[in-house]
Design an enzyme around this catalytic site. Structure first.
Site, PDB file in Angstrom:
ATOM      1  N   SER A 108      64.789  -9.950 -12.545  1.00 36.04           N
ATOM      2  CA  SER A 108      65.225 -10.856 -11.491  1.00 36.04           C
ATOM      3  C   SER A 108      64.310 -10.778 -10.279  1.00 36.04           C
ATOM      4  O   SER A 108      63.818  -9.701  -9.914  1.00 36.04           O
ATOM      5  CB  SER A 108      66.651 -10.501 -11.057  1.00 36.04           C
ATOM      6  OG  SER A 108      67.052 -11.254  -9.940  1.00 36.04           O
ATOM      7  N   TYR A 130      64.505 -18.160  -8.697  1.00 37.96           N
ATOM      8  CA  TYR A 130      65.419 -19.204  -8.258  1.00 37.96           C
ATOM      9  C   TYR A 130      64.601 -20.231  -7.476  1.00 37.96           C
ATOM     10  O   TYR A 130      63.455 -19.984  -7.099  1.00 37.96           O
ATOM     11  CB  TYR A 130      66.516 -18.628  -7.356  1.00 37.96           C
ATOM     12  CG  TYR A 130      67.421 -17.633  -8.029  1.00 37.96           C
ATOM     13  CD1 TYR A 130      68.441 -18.062  -8.871  1.00 37.96           C
ATOM     14  CD2 TYR A 130      67.267 -16.264  -7.815  1.00 37.96           C
ATOM     15  CE1 TYR A 130      69.285 -17.150  -9.491  1.00 37.96           C
ATOM     16  CE2 TYR A 130      68.113 -15.348  -8.430  1.00 37.96           C
ATOM     17  CZ  TYR A 130      69.113 -15.794  -9.264  1.00 37.96           C
ATOM     18  OH  TYR A 130      69.938 -14.897  -9.874  1.00 37.96           O
ATOM     19  N   THR A 156      66.189 -19.969 -13.062  1.00 41.53           N
ATOM     20  CA  THR A 156      67.647 -20.050 -13.023  1.00 41.53           C
ATOM     21  C   THR A 156      68.022 -21.028 -11.918  1.00 41.53           C
ATOM     22  O   THR A 156      67.826 -20.745 -10.734  1.00 41.53           O
ATOM     23  CB  THR A 156      68.273 -18.674 -12.738  1.00 41.53           C
ATOM     24  OG1 THR A 156      67.830 -17.744 -13.733  1.00 41.53           O
ATOM     25  CG2 THR A 156      69.790 -18.747 -12.774  1.00 41.53           C
ATOM     26  N   LYS A 255      67.143 -21.551 -17.502  1.00 40.86           N
ATOM     27  CA  LYS A 255      68.393 -20.818 -17.733  1.00 40.86           C
ATOM     28  C   LYS A 255      69.541 -21.488 -16.985  1.00 40.86           C
ATOM     29  O   LYS A 255      69.395 -21.887 -15.834  1.00 40.86           O
ATOM     30  CB  LYS A 255      68.220 -19.374 -17.254  1.00 40.86           C
ATOM     31  CG  LYS A 255      69.368 -18.450 -17.609  1.00 40.86           C
ATOM     32  CD  LYS A 255      69.023 -17.017 -17.224  1.00 40.86           C
ATOM     33  CE  LYS A 255      70.102 -16.064 -17.646  1.00 40.86           C
ATOM     34  NZ  LYS A 255      71.370 -16.331 -16.934  1.00 40.86           N
ATOM     35  N   HIS A 279      76.128 -18.460 -16.076  1.00 34.80           N
ATOM     36  CA  HIS A 279      75.882 -17.411 -15.087  1.00 34.80           C
ATOM     37  C   HIS A 279      76.914 -16.290 -15.196  1.00 34.80           C
ATOM     38  O   HIS A 279      77.346 -15.694 -14.204  1.00 34.80           O
ATOM     39  CB  HIS A 279      75.870 -17.991 -13.668  1.00 34.80           C
ATOM     40  CG  HIS A 279      74.825 -17.375 -12.788  1.00 34.80           C
ATOM     41  ND1 HIS A 279      73.604 -17.956 -12.557  1.00 34.80           N
ATOM     42  CD2 HIS A 279      74.806 -16.225 -12.083  1.00 34.80           C
ATOM     43  CE1 HIS A 279      72.890 -17.196 -11.750  1.00 34.80           C
ATOM     44  NE2 HIS A 279      73.597 -16.136 -11.451  1.00 34.80           N
ATOM     45  N   GLY A 311      75.897 -14.829 -22.138  1.00 37.79           N
ATOM     46  CA  GLY A 311      77.267 -14.825 -21.653  1.00 37.79           C
ATOM     47  C   GLY A 311      78.264 -14.287 -22.656  1.00 37.79           C
ATOM     48  O   GLY A 311      78.452 -14.856 -23.730  1.00 37.79           O
ATOM     49  N   ARG A 314      79.218  -8.589 -26.215  1.00 35.57           N
ATOM     50  CA  ARG A 314      79.683  -7.210 -26.085  1.00 35.57           C
ATOM     51  C   ARG A 314      79.491  -6.386 -27.353  1.00 35.57           C
ATOM     52  O   ARG A 314      79.676  -5.181 -27.346  1.00 35.57           O
ATOM     53  CB  ARG A 314      81.168  -7.180 -25.697  1.00 35.57           C
ATOM     54  CG  ARG A 314      81.447  -7.732 -24.308  1.00 35.57           C
ATOM     55  CD  ARG A 314      80.819  -6.869 -23.235  1.00 35.57           C
ATOM     56  NE  ARG A 314      81.041  -7.444 -21.933  1.00 35.57           N
ATOM     57  CZ  ARG A 314      80.273  -8.374 -21.371  1.00 35.57           C
ATOM     58  NH1 ARG A 314      79.225  -8.839 -22.036  1.00 35.57           N
ATOM     59  NH2 ARG A 314      80.532  -8.853 -20.190  1.00 35.57           N
TER      60      ARG A 314
END
Length: 430
Positions: A108, A130, A156, A255, A279, A311, A314
């Site tokens: 990021s 961004y 993003t 994204k 997001h 997103g 798991r």
């Protein structure tokens, strides 16, 4: 010494909660407004059921693939997440873990570690931006990432500056001043292992964003200063997307795609890949789960660009389901952050191992020799599962028949005291 290995991501999260100060853990929980999207991101995977075989399984299974030209050993990437104050090594530890497991690091622009250090730890780094600040400032960030060796760019652009959570937002200081330290101290004292790790490293949790330092050599902004800069320019247009892609001149991922018509416009803008993402449920609440939107988008543009999903991942079975519905790979955010908080670099590697094992088990049970054989035929998909947003009049008949208009299944209502036991990161994803 206690065994720090964990068998599921849920165990890693429980350990992270025990180790982190309340406000740090709360920032990882994230979510937005009622938390509907956050919860649906995970619950939707449970609606998809496998269709396994009883015999004829393959003795060897191939799990590797490529993303934007980079070979990876399993179809799981690190999704870029903001300031990682859960561990003193932060993104550098995550990058090393991803490199050791043969996959890509997404970094990021709001990260706590400089792109130079992260790219040195993992040469297969994608830098994320961004639409923030002036065009000159954006160009400086791109040039810096390119010089550091970043091999791809992630843009993003879906953030709508949603704010407020029904369960309350954690207190996060703009700077760790003496006054802030006094307020934060009681939390830190109750979590001595977290504090001790930073003290051993000769650090305090740093809330600055070094990758947003100005070209003139001035100091990097704080997290909230960077957030203010992000809010300042007009929202980007599709022409801006094309401009950003042209300025980068290499592999480029957009994204935050949730609609079929937007996916088609991304193709027209010349992107290499898109990530179907909301997001991580941290943005516009009541957006459907990413996995619900994936099939329609993959059917529409999957033969023209690479399609990834971000997103709710798991477990390895979630990865298999995403690939069966058209994703080339998935991106994880909260899952690896729980691992980082629980056991540093080794914890992130543990998360990758958990996902790899679960994916391999699914491919085995479904009777395949590799992930490239996964398809919707491997799943029972409820008739009301899909959300084909932005399908339009030129959509396939099944899409045009009104799937996008079907009401979403009601997600589990978040518990006010512990609304999101599985998710993470205030400016994160996945």
């Amino acid at each position: 010494m206690a065994n720090k290995w964990f068998e599921t991501v849920a165990v890693a999260q429980r350990r992270a909660k025990k180790r982190l100060p309340g406000s740090v853990y709360g920032a990882l929980i994230g979510g937005s407004e009622r938390g509907l999207t956050y919860r649906d991101n995970m619950d939707a995977f449970g609606e998809l059921q496998f269709s396994p075989h009883v015999a004829g399984h393959q003795a060897e299974r191939k799990l590797d693939t490529t993303v934007m030209g980079i070979p990876i050993s399993l179809p799981v990437l690190i999704s870029p997440t903001g300031v990682q104050a859960v561990h003193p090594e932060g993104e550098v530890a995550v990058a090393r873990a991803a490199a050791n497991r043969g996959t890509i690091m997404g970094l990021s622009s709001f990260a706590s570690k400089p792109v130079e250090d992260v790219a040195a730890a993992n040469p297969n780094t994608f830098f994320q931006v961004y639409w923030s600040g002036t065009r000159d400032a954006m160009l400086h960030r791109l040039e810096r990432a390119r010089a550091a060796g970043a091999k791809g760019l992630i843009a993003t652009l879906d953030w709508s500056f949603s704010n407020g959570r029904d369960w309350g937002s954690p207190w996060i200081p703009e700077k760790l001043t003496l006054q802030a330290a006094m307020r934060f101290g009681p939390q830190a004292i109750t979590k001595p292992t977290w504090l001790l790790d930073f003290l051993k490293a000769g650090q305090i949790p740093d809330l600055t964003t070094p990758n947003l330092a100005p070209a003139d050599g001035g100091p990097a902004p704080t997290f909230f200063g960077a957030y203010g800069e992000w809010m300042s320019p007009p929202p980007p247009t599709w022409e801006d997307v094309a401009w950003l892609r042209e300025q980068w001149g290499g592999p480029f991922m957009l994204k935050g795609v949730t609609r079929i018509d937007d996916a088609r416009r991304a193709v027209d803008a010349g992107v290499t890949a898109i990530s179907v993402s909301n997001h991580g449920g941290n943005n516009l609440d009541s957006t459907p789960a990413s996995i619900r939107m994936l099939p329609g988008i993959a059917e529409a543009v999957g033969d023209q660009v690479e399609v990834l999903l971000d997103g709710g991942i798991r477990r390895g079975g979630d990865v298999a389901k995403a690939l069966a519905l058209g994703a080339r790979a998935v991106m994880i955010g909260r899952a690896y952050l729980w691992g980082l908080a629980a056991n540093g670099q080794a914890g992130v590697e543990n998360v990758f191992d958990v996902l790899r094992g679960g994916l391999d088990s699914a491919v085995l049970g479904l009777g395949h020799s590799g992930i490239d054989e996964l398809s919707p035929a491997d799943l029972h998909i409820p008739a009301t599962f899909r959300r084909d947003l932005g399908a339009g009049a030129d959509a396939a008949p099944a899409q045009a028949a009104g799937r996008a208009a079907e009401p979403a299944a009601a997600p589990t209502k978040p518990d006010v005291a512990e609304p999101h036991p599985d998710e993470a990161v205030a400016l994160g994803n996945a």
